[in-house]
Design a protein around this motif. Structure first.
Motif, PDB file in Angstrom:
ATOM      1  N   LEU A   1      19.754  19.114  18.517  1.00 54.67           N
ATOM      2  CA  LEU A   1      19.594  20.221  17.577  1.00 54.67           C
ATOM      3  C   LEU A   1      20.774  20.330  16.616  1.00 54.67           C
ATOM      4  O   LEU A   1      20.578  20.442  15.398  1.00 54.67           O
ATOM      5  N   VAL A   2      21.994  20.331  17.131  1.00 56.15           N
ATOM      6  CA  VAL A   2      23.166  20.609  16.290  1.00 56.15           C
ATOM      7  C   VAL A   2      23.801  19.354  15.728  1.00 56.15           C
ATOM      8  O   VAL A   2      24.581  19.429  14.770  1.00 56.15           O
TER       9      VAL A   2
ATOM     10  N   GLU B   1      16.680  26.690   8.981  1.00 61.90           N
ATOM     11  CA  GLU B   1      18.044  27.091   8.638  1.00 61.90           C
ATOM     12  C   GLU B   1      18.953  26.692   9.795  1.00 61.90           C
ATOM     13  O   GLU B   1      19.114  27.444  10.751  1.00 61.90           O
ATOM     14  N   PRO B   2      19.555  25.510   9.734  1.00 61.75           N
ATOM     15  CA  PRO B   2      20.298  24.964  10.880  1.00 61.75           C
ATOM     16  C   PRO B   2      21.521  25.790  11.255  1.00 61.75           C
ATOM     17  O   PRO B   2      22.069  26.550  10.449  1.00 61.75           O
TER      18      PRO B   2
ATOM     19  N   ALA C   1      17.717  13.226  14.645  1.00 60.43           N
ATOM     20  CA  ALA C   1      18.592  13.086  15.809  1.00 60.43           C
ATOM     21  C   ALA C   1      18.794  11.621  16.176  1.00 60.43           C
ATOM     22  O   ALA C   1      19.904  11.202  16.523  1.00 60.43           O
ATOM     23  N   LEU C   2      17.738  10.815  16.109  1.00 60.98           N
ATOM     24  CA  LEU C   2      17.872   9.394  16.438  1.00 60.98           C
ATOM     25  C   LEU C   2      18.785   8.678  15.443  1.00 60.98           C
ATOM     26  O   LEU C   2      19.572   7.799  15.825  1.00 60.98           O
TER      27      LEU C   2
ATOM     28  N   ASP D   1      30.049  27.209  13.810  1.00 60.33           N
ATOM     29  CA  ASP D   1      30.223  28.477  14.518  1.00 60.33           C
ATOM     30  C   ASP D   1      28.947  28.847  15.270  1.00 60.33           C
ATOM     31  O   ASP D   1      29.000  29.368  16.383  1.00 60.33           O
ATOM     32  N   GLY D   2      27.805  28.583  14.649  1.00 59.19           N
ATOM     33  CA  GLY D   2      26.538  28.857  15.324  1.00 59.19           C
ATOM     34  C   GLY D   2      26.339  27.978  16.539  1.00 59.19           C
ATOM     35  O   GLY D   2      25.804  28.418  17.563  1.00 59.19           O
TER      36      GLY D   2
END
Length: 307
Positions: free
Chosen positions: A243-244, A125-126, A296-297, A130-131
């Motif tokens: 990550l984000v 759950e990414p 991510a890549l 805001d997170g």
């Protein structure tokens, strides 16, 4: 490129290392009963066997974290001793041990009982924008000057220039992956563009989607501090970028700056750290981490699906 030292050449295996001692529910129950009899009535439920720790839920509010190998026991001091000191005033949830157990019943190392932190792992759950801002504010608290004698992670506390040997090995693995077109030259260029780091701070050093907790997209906790210690705050920021993603990283960076973060979230070495960590994840055999690394890549314009 820096020459490969003997330490760099030890590319960690991509599979979860085997436990070096037998760990069973019966052993953990006996250790708890011997050392913390007030908790002996709580049920034990096996959760997972990670790289470093076997984890059991202990009742509804606690976890038992049991090192599985000598290396894990060695770095556990970061969680058992340093985290309660460095994180005493943080305002976000971390699993500070409520009790540290001793060797016993043939088990050779210290172990810990930590609080259960609710939430879903971010790999499932990414974080929302805001997170991501929540995480940036949390990292600003983490990045205090490294205390005297703080642990120094042999893999991630070292400067980027001393990690190029392991990076080169991972590039070769990625280039051979038939599922992806990987742009190795671009990855090398990003890492080569890293600027010089400044003063070291306390850092987490292992920020990926299985160590970050979320609830409806908001950040609710940061797990697994075994790798933490003195490091470049841009290492944490680069890992957080993987990550984000680029879309939400600006929210993270803005919150980090607004809360007085010690690092520069836009320094060239943040992207370099992101590439290094994405490569680390993309060459794991853990399906979730593998997918996160390649995602991510792609986000960093360094890969696309083959075909």
């Amino acid at each position: 490129m820096a020459s490969v030292t003997s330490g760099e050449a030890r590319l960690p295996p991509t599979t979860t290392p085997p436990a070096e001692v037998p760990i069973t529910a019966q052993l953990i129950a006996a250790l708890v009963a011997d050392q913390f009899p007030q908790l002996a009535h709580l049920p034990l439920t096996h959760l997972n066997d990670g790289w470093d720790n076997t984890v059991y839920r202990l009742g509804e509010e606690l976890l038992a974290r049991i090192p599985r190998r000598q290396m894990a026991a060695d770095i556990a001091v970061a969680e058992h001793v340093w985290l309660p000191q460095v994180g005493a005033n943080w305002t976000f949830p971390v699993p500070v041990p409520v009790a540290v157990g001793e060797p016993g019943r043939g088990y050779p190392w210290h172990w810990a009982i930590v609080p259960w932190l609710p939430g879903a792992v971010a790999v499932k759950e990414p974080l929302s924008a805001d997170g991501a801002a929540d995480l940036g504010a949390a990292l600003a608290q983490v990045h205090v000057p490294a205390p005297q004698g703080a642990p120094y992670n042999e893999w991630r506390s070292i400067p980027i220039a001393e990690r190029t040997g392991r990076f080169a090995q991972r590039v070769e693995i990625a280039l051979a992956d038939p599922a992806w077109n990987f742009y190795g030259d671009g990855a090398y260029s990003a890492v080569a563009a890293a600027d010089e780091r400044g003063d070291l701070t306390w850092c987490h050093l292992d920020i990926h989607g299985k160590n970050v907790l979320t609830d409806a997209g908001r950040f609710t906790g940061l797990l697994d501090w075994g790798d933490s210690g003195a490091g470049d705050p841009c290492t944490d920021l680069g890992q957080s970028l993987t990550l984000v993603g680029l879309k939400n990283y600006q929210a993270l960076a803005s919150a980090y700056v607004a809360h007085g973060g010690a690092g520069d979230p836009h320094a060239p070495r943040v992207r370099a750290e992101a590439v290094l960590y994405a490569m680390t994840l993309a060459t794991q055999d853990d399906a979730d981490l593998y997918a996160a690394g390649w995602r991510a890549l792609v986000d960093l314009a360094l890969a696309k699906p083959a075909g």
